[in-house]
Structure formats: structure tokens, C-alpha cells
Design a protein around this motif. Structure first.
Motif, PDB file in Angstrom:
ATOM      1  N   VAL A  58       0.860  -1.176   0.000  1.00 29.25           N
ATOM      2  CA  VAL A  58       0.000   0.000   0.000  1.00 29.25           C
ATOM      3  C   VAL A  58       0.901   1.233   0.000  1.00 29.25           C
ATOM      4  O   VAL A  58       1.588   1.509   0.988  1.00 29.25           O
ATOM      5  CB  VAL A  58      -0.931   0.011   1.222  1.00 29.25           C
ATOM      6  N   VAL A  59       0.909   1.948  -1.109  1.00 26.05           N
ATOM      7  CA  VAL A  59       1.875   3.023  -1.333  1.00 26.05           C
ATOM      8  C   VAL A  59       1.170   4.368  -1.350  1.00 26.05           C
ATOM      9  O   VAL A  59       0.182   4.560  -2.072  1.00 26.05           O
ATOM     10  CB  VAL A  59       2.614   2.827  -2.677  1.00 26.05           C
ATOM     11  N   ASN A  60       1.697   5.292  -0.551  1.00 28.39           N
ATOM     12  CA  ASN A  60       1.240   6.679  -0.603  1.00 28.39           C
ATOM     13  C   ASN A  60       2.190   7.444  -1.521  1.00 28.39           C
ATOM     14  O   ASN A  60       3.236   7.927  -1.071  1.00 28.39           O
ATOM     15  CB  ASN A  60       1.234   7.295   0.797  1.00 28.39           C
ATOM     16  N   PRO A  61       1.873   7.583  -2.804  1.00 24.80           N
ATOM     17  CA  PRO A  61       2.835   8.164  -3.749  1.00 24.80           C
ATOM     18  C   PRO A  61       3.139   9.630  -3.487  1.00 24.80           C
ATOM     19  O   PRO A  61       4.181  10.137  -3.932  1.00 24.80           O
ATOM     20  CB  PRO A  61       2.141   7.978  -5.103  1.00 24.80           C
ATOM     21  N   SER A  62       2.263  10.326  -2.776  1.00 21.45           N
ATOM     22  CA  SER A  62       2.489  11.742  -2.497  1.00 21.45           C
ATOM     23  C   SER A  62       3.197  11.980  -1.169  1.00 21.45           C
ATOM     24  O   SER A  62       3.458  13.126  -0.801  1.00 21.45           O
ATOM     25  CB  SER A  62       1.154  12.496  -2.503  1.00 21.45           C
ATOM     26  N   GLY A  63       3.508  10.890  -0.446  1.00 19.79           N
ATOM     27  CA  GLY A  63       4.163  11.026   0.844  1.00 19.79           C
ATOM     28  C   GLY A  63       5.529  11.670   0.737  1.00 19.79           C
ATOM     29  O   GLY A  63       6.224  11.529  -0.277  1.00 19.79           O
TER      30      GLY A  63
ATOM     31  N   ASN B  26       6.378  14.731   0.275  1.00 25.10           N
ATOM     32  CA  ASN B  26       6.432  15.633  -0.882  1.00 25.10           C
ATOM     33  C   ASN B  26       6.711  14.913  -2.193  1.00 25.10           C
ATOM     34  O   ASN B  26       7.392  15.434  -3.080  1.00 25.10           O
ATOM     35  CB  ASN B  26       7.495  16.723  -0.666  1.00 25.10           C
ATOM     36  N   GLY B  27       6.194  13.710  -2.332  1.00 24.70           N
ATOM     37  CA  GLY B  27       6.349  12.963  -3.577  1.00 24.70           C
ATOM     38  C   GLY B  27       7.551  12.059  -3.611  1.00 24.70           C
ATOM     39  O   GLY B  27       7.704  11.245  -4.534  1.00 24.70           O
ATOM     40  N   ARG B  28       8.421  12.153  -2.595  1.00 30.37           N
ATOM     41  CA  ARG B  28       9.624  11.319  -2.589  1.00 30.37           C
ATOM     42  C   ARG B  28       9.276   9.845  -2.411  1.00 30.37           C
ATOM     43  O   ARG B  28       9.979   8.976  -2.925  1.00 30.37           O
ATOM     44  CB  ARG B  28      10.587  11.772  -1.493  1.00 30.37           C
ATOM     45  N   THR B  29       8.180   9.563  -1.689  1.00 23.74           N
ATOM     46  CA  THR B  29       7.795   8.170  -1.483  1.00 23.74           C
ATOM     47  C   THR B  29       7.502   7.492  -2.807  1.00 23.74           C
ATOM     48  O   THR B  29       7.967   6.375  -3.065  1.00 23.74           O
ATOM     49  CB  THR B  29       6.555   8.083  -0.571  1.00 23.74           C
ATOM     50  N   GLY B  30       6.736   8.159  -3.675  1.00 18.61           N
ATOM     51  CA  GLY B  30       6.430   7.594  -4.981  1.00 18.61           C
ATOM     52  C   GLY B  30       7.672   7.383  -5.824  1.00 18.61           C
ATOM     53  O   GLY B  30       7.807   6.360  -6.513  1.00 18.61           O
ATOM     54  N   GLN B  31       8.594   8.319  -5.775  1.00 20.11           N
ATOM     55  CA  GLN B  31       9.834   8.210  -6.549  1.00 20.11           C
ATOM     56  C   GLN B  31      10.701   7.057  -6.049  1.00 20.11           C
ATOM     57  O   GLN B  31      11.243   6.277  -6.833  1.00 20.11           O
ATOM     58  CB  GLN B  31      10.596   9.534  -6.482  1.00 20.11           C
TER      59      GLN B  31
ATOM     60  N   ALA C 217      -4.514 -12.298   2.036  1.00 24.24           N
ATOM     61  CA  ALA C 217      -3.135 -11.998   1.645  1.00 24.24           C
ATOM     62  C   ALA C 217      -2.158 -12.434   2.735  1.00 24.24           C
ATOM     63  O   ALA C 217      -2.473 -12.407   3.928  1.00 24.24           O
ATOM     64  CB  ALA C 217      -2.970 -10.503   1.377  1.00 24.24           C
ATOM     65  N   ALA C 218      -0.964 -12.833   2.322  1.00 20.56           N
ATOM     66  CA  ALA C 218       0.063 -13.221   3.291  1.00 20.56           C
ATOM     67  C   ALA C 218       0.541 -12.022   4.090  1.00 20.56           C
ATOM     68  O   ALA C 218       0.839 -12.133   5.278  1.00 20.56           O
ATOM     69  CB  ALA C 218       1.231 -13.878   2.571  1.00 20.56           C
ATOM     70  N   ALA C 219       0.619 -10.867   3.438  1.00 17.87           N
ATOM     71  CA  ALA C 219       1.092  -9.666   4.119  1.00 17.87           C
ATOM     72  C   ALA C 219       0.536  -8.432   3.441  1.00 17.87           C
ATOM     73  O   ALA C 219       0.327  -8.409   2.228  1.00 17.87           O
ATOM     74  CB  ALA C 219       2.619  -9.613   4.136  1.00 17.87           C
ATOM     75  N   VAL C 220       0.310  -7.412   4.243  1.00 15.70           N
ATOM     76  CA  VAL C 220      -0.004  -6.074   3.743  1.00 15.70           C
ATOM     77  C   VAL C 220       1.108  -5.163   4.244  1.00 15.70           C
ATOM     78  O   VAL C 220       1.350  -5.076   5.444  1.00 15.70           O
ATOM     79  CB  VAL C 220      -1.372  -5.570   4.241  1.00 15.70           C
ATOM     80  N   VAL C 221       1.789  -4.509   3.323  1.00 17.28           N
ATOM     81  CA  VAL C 221       2.974  -3.721   3.650  1.00 17.28           C
ATOM     82  C   VAL C 221       2.688  -2.247   3.392  1.00 17.28           C
ATOM     83  O   VAL C 221       2.350  -1.857   2.264  1.00 17.28           O
ATOM     84  CB  VAL C 221       4.185  -4.170   2.821  1.00 17.28           C
ATOM     85  N   ALA C 222       2.818  -1.419   4.431  1.00 17.27           N
ATOM     86  CA  ALA C 222       2.642   0.027   4.298  1.00 17.27           C
ATOM     87  C   ALA C 222       3.930   0.634   3.758  1.00 17.27           C
ATOM     88  O   ALA C 222       5.004   0.421   4.312  1.00 17.27           O
ATOM     89  CB  ALA C 222       2.292   0.644   5.646  1.00 17.27           C
ATOM     90  N   VAL C 223       3.816   1.384   2.669  1.00 15.18           N
ATOM     91  CA  VAL C 223       4.968   2.058   2.065  1.00 15.18           C
ATOM     92  C   VAL C 223       4.738   3.557   2.213  1.00 15.18           C
ATOM     93  O   VAL C 223       3.922   4.152   1.516  1.00 15.18           O
ATOM     94  CB  VAL C 223       5.130   1.679   0.580  1.00 15.18           C
ATOM     95  N   GLY C 224       5.437   4.165   3.163  1.00 13.19           N
ATOM     96  CA  GLY C 224       5.234   5.577   3.437  1.00 13.19           C
ATOM     97  C   GLY C 224       5.622   5.899   4.862  1.00 13.19           C
ATOM     98  O   GLY C 224       6.452   5.205   5.456  1.00 13.19           O
ATOM     99  N   GLY C 225       4.996   6.920   5.419  1.00 11.87           N
ATOM    100  CA  GLY C 225       5.309   7.339   6.776  1.00 11.87           C
ATOM    101  C   GLY C 225       4.355   6.758   7.793  1.00 11.87           C
ATOM    102  O   GLY C 225       3.594   5.818   7.517  1.00 11.87           O
ATOM    103  N   ASP C 226       4.371   7.349   8.981  1.00  9.30           N
ATOM    104  CA  ASP C 226       3.542   6.844  10.071  1.00  9.30           C
ATOM    105  C   ASP C 226       2.055   7.002   9.780  1.00  9.30           C
ATOM    106  O   ASP C 226       1.234   6.215  10.253  1.00  9.30           O
ATOM    107  CB  ASP C 226       3.901   7.564  11.372  1.00  9.30           C
TER     108      ASP C 226
END
Length: 329
Positions: free
Chosen positions: A17-22, A24-29, A71-80
Motif C-alpha cells: 500500500v503506497v502513498n505516492p504523495s508522501g 512531498n512525492g519522494r515516497t512515490g519516486q 493476503a500473506a502480508a499487507v505492507v505500508a509504504v510511506g510514513g507513520d
């Protein structure tokens, strides 16, 4: 495809689960840069599913459906903040979400690739922030441990909220509320949030009850922090004895603090030594209930937050749910 094949496939699904705008957009990059390595190292053993969030609370919906699908796992991609939403997707109507009928197997695990502004839970575990290679190593090794989960209940909110890191009330929660408006400034947002919160802050007498005991009045409360883990606010070691595996919450209250106290003692908040100062109390609890002392002229403006997310206002009850989830370490 046969039902057994569907079940086997779901048990190998890793939903990111990706927050692409996290940040300031660096998370998506950064996510795009790590995808080839992730597919190369993890894609051999599981199905990688990318789910990009489009706005507030979307991560909750994504995570909840992934858990229901087994699902085997749900992975948070981003900050808190992203992790907070993904965590809350594991719960529905105050209970853990169960996989749909016909999808037996191990419980869905929660994972984290820290790429946000604060990443305070990653600090607790000593992870290198924004190190994608280390993050992939953790997922490949797949070491899991049952982690405690904090819960916040507000009488005016029909939905319980859950946290892994730190919840708090009054000044710290109000500062977090304002800080969220300045995330584009990176960790500087926490300083700006604190300064803005202090402009209208008044220390307040609050009624508290721990573990179902007697109610007591705590005078001139500046902030109370309820820690399942140690850090908040971009690196403040606010609840230094907190441990998300010990079945308890650490409660730290700062009382009768003025704006200059924070300037003079700011270094102690980052070092975790503030708990030894005057006007600071600490306690280990399973539950904490907090409400305002009756004062109609000022009632209803004591902020409550968890994992940096504004939840509402007092009264509130904080509690611990021991060993609630499998967490990928």
C-alpha cells in the motif's frame, strides 16, 4: 481455476500500500526505484501487488480488502500516517478482520517500508530510514513477531482507532494537528506545529483513571502521551520505556509547562531524559481514561491524536491489545 489454487495464491500475495504523495512525492519516486530489486528478490516467492492510495482513508479500504482476501502480508509504504491507516484496515467494527470463507491459512502479517516524513516507528526498531535495501532484506527474511496494538475510543466517534506508535492529548496532539498542514517542510513541520499550538494553549486540569481504578484530578496538564513505542514528532523519545511487545502502555504527562520550558528542555525530549525532570510523571498501564474537569466555558477543545493523526477531542479511553498482529521485523 480450482478453489484450492485460489487459496494457495492468496497465501502468497504481498500487497504493498503506497502513498505516492508522501514526503512531498519522494515516497512515490523511491518506490519506483525499489520495484526492480523487490521483484527480483521477493517476486520469486510471492505475488507482488501494488496499490496506490488516492486520498485520506483509502489505505484503510485497501488493507481491509487484502486481509479479507487472505493476503500473506499487507505492507505500508510511506510514513507513520500511511502505516496508521493500513493498521486500521486490519480492524472493522472493533474486531480483527477475518479472511473470507474458503480462504484458510496463516493470519495476514503487517509490514512496513518507511519512506515518510517522520517514520517514528522505524526509529523505535533502529531501522535505517529510507533504506530500501534494508527494507527488502526484512521482507525476504520474513521474520515475524506478534506485536501489541493500542486502541483509542472516543464516545462521540462510533469507530475505534488503533495505533502502533504513540497517542497523545492536549498540546502535543494540537501541535500534530497543525504540523500536518506543513508536511511539505519536512521535519520542520513539527516545530512550526508546536509554535502554532502554543499560541492558543492553556494548561488544563484533567480527570484520569488508570486500569479501572479511582478517578484523580491531574492539575495543569500540558500534554499526556500514551506510548506503545518510543518516538513521535520526528524523533522525540517521548515515552522511552515503551515496548510494543510487553503488553502495556507507557503514559508520560508533562504538567505546567510554559513555552520557554520547551525551548530550555527540548534536548531532553529527544534524549528521553525528560522523564526524570520535575513536572513530568510516567506510569505503565493497560488502560487510561481521560476527561475534562467540568468547565463549560472551555469544554470540548482538548485535542486527541494517534500516530500523528487527529482523532477528535476528549473524553477518550486508551487501551492495549496484547500480541494482536503478526509484524514483519
Amino acid at each position: 481455476m480450482a478453489p484450492d489454487a485460489l487459496t494457495t495464491s492468496a497465501q502468497r500475495d504481498y500487497v504493498f500500500v503506497v502513498n505516492p504523495s508522501g514526503a512531498n512525492g519522494r515516497t512515490g519516486q523511491q518506490w519506483k526505484k525499489m520495484m526492480p530489486d523487490l521483484n527480483s528478490r521477493l517476486g520469486k516467492d510471492c505475488n507482488i501487488h501494488e496499490a496506490l492510495t488516492t486520498g485520506p482513508l483509502h489505505a484503510i479500504e485497501i488493507a481491509r480488502e487484502a486481509v479479507r482476501d487472505g493476503a500473506a502480508a499487507v505492507v505500508a509504504v510511506g510514513g507513520d500516517g500511511t502505516l496508521h491507516e493500513v493498521l486500521n484496515g486490519f480492524f472493522d467494527d472493533g474486531k480483527l478482520v477475518q479472511s473470507r470463507e474458503g480462504r484458510p491459512g496463516p493470519r495476514t502479517a503487517l509490514g512496513l517500508i518507511p519512506m515518510g516524513t517522520g517514520s517514528d516507528l522505524a526509529r523505535h526498531f533502529g531501522w535505517n530510514l529510507n533504506d530500501r535495501h534494508q527494507a527488502i532484506d526484512r521482507l525476504v527474511k520474513g521474520h515475524k513477531r506478534r506485536i501489541d496494538v493500542g486502541r483509542v475510543q472516543l464516545p462521540d466517534d462510533k469507530v475505534d482507532r488503533y495505533f502502533l506508535n504513540v497517542a497523545s492529548l492536549h498540546l502535543s496532539a494540537k501541535a500534530g494537528y497543525f504540523a500536518s498542514m506543513y508536511k511539505k517542510l519536512g521535519n520542520l513541520c513539527y516545530v512550526i506545529g508546536a509554535l502554532q499550538a502554543f499560541r492558543s494553549h492553556e494548561n488544563r486540569d484533567l480527570r484520569m483513571r488508570t486500569d479501572g481504578g479511582e478517578w484523580t484530578v491531574v492539575p495543569k496538564v500540558t500534554a499526556t502521551c500514551v506510548g506503545n513505542a518510543k518516538y513521535f514528532g520526528g524523533g522525540m523519545n517521548i515515552t522511552p520505556s515503551a515496548d510494543p511487545f510487553n503488553g502495556g502502555l507507557e503514559v508520560v504527562s508533562l504538567m505546567d509547562y510554559k513555552w520557554y520550558d520547551f525551548i530550555l528542555k527540548m534536548h531532553t525530549l529527544y534524549q528521553g531524559t525528560h522523564v526524570h525532570l520535575d513536572k513530568v510523571t510516567t506510569n505503565s498501564v493497560q488502560t487510561l481514561e481521560v476527561e475534562e474537569v467540568e468547565n463549560e466555558s472551555r469544554k470540548g477543545n482538548v485535542f486527541v491524536q494517534a500516530d500523528g493523526e487527529h482523532l477528535g477531542f476528549l473524553p477518550a479511553k486508551f487501551s492495549i491489545l496484547p500480541e494482536q498482529l503478526d509484524f514483519i521485523l
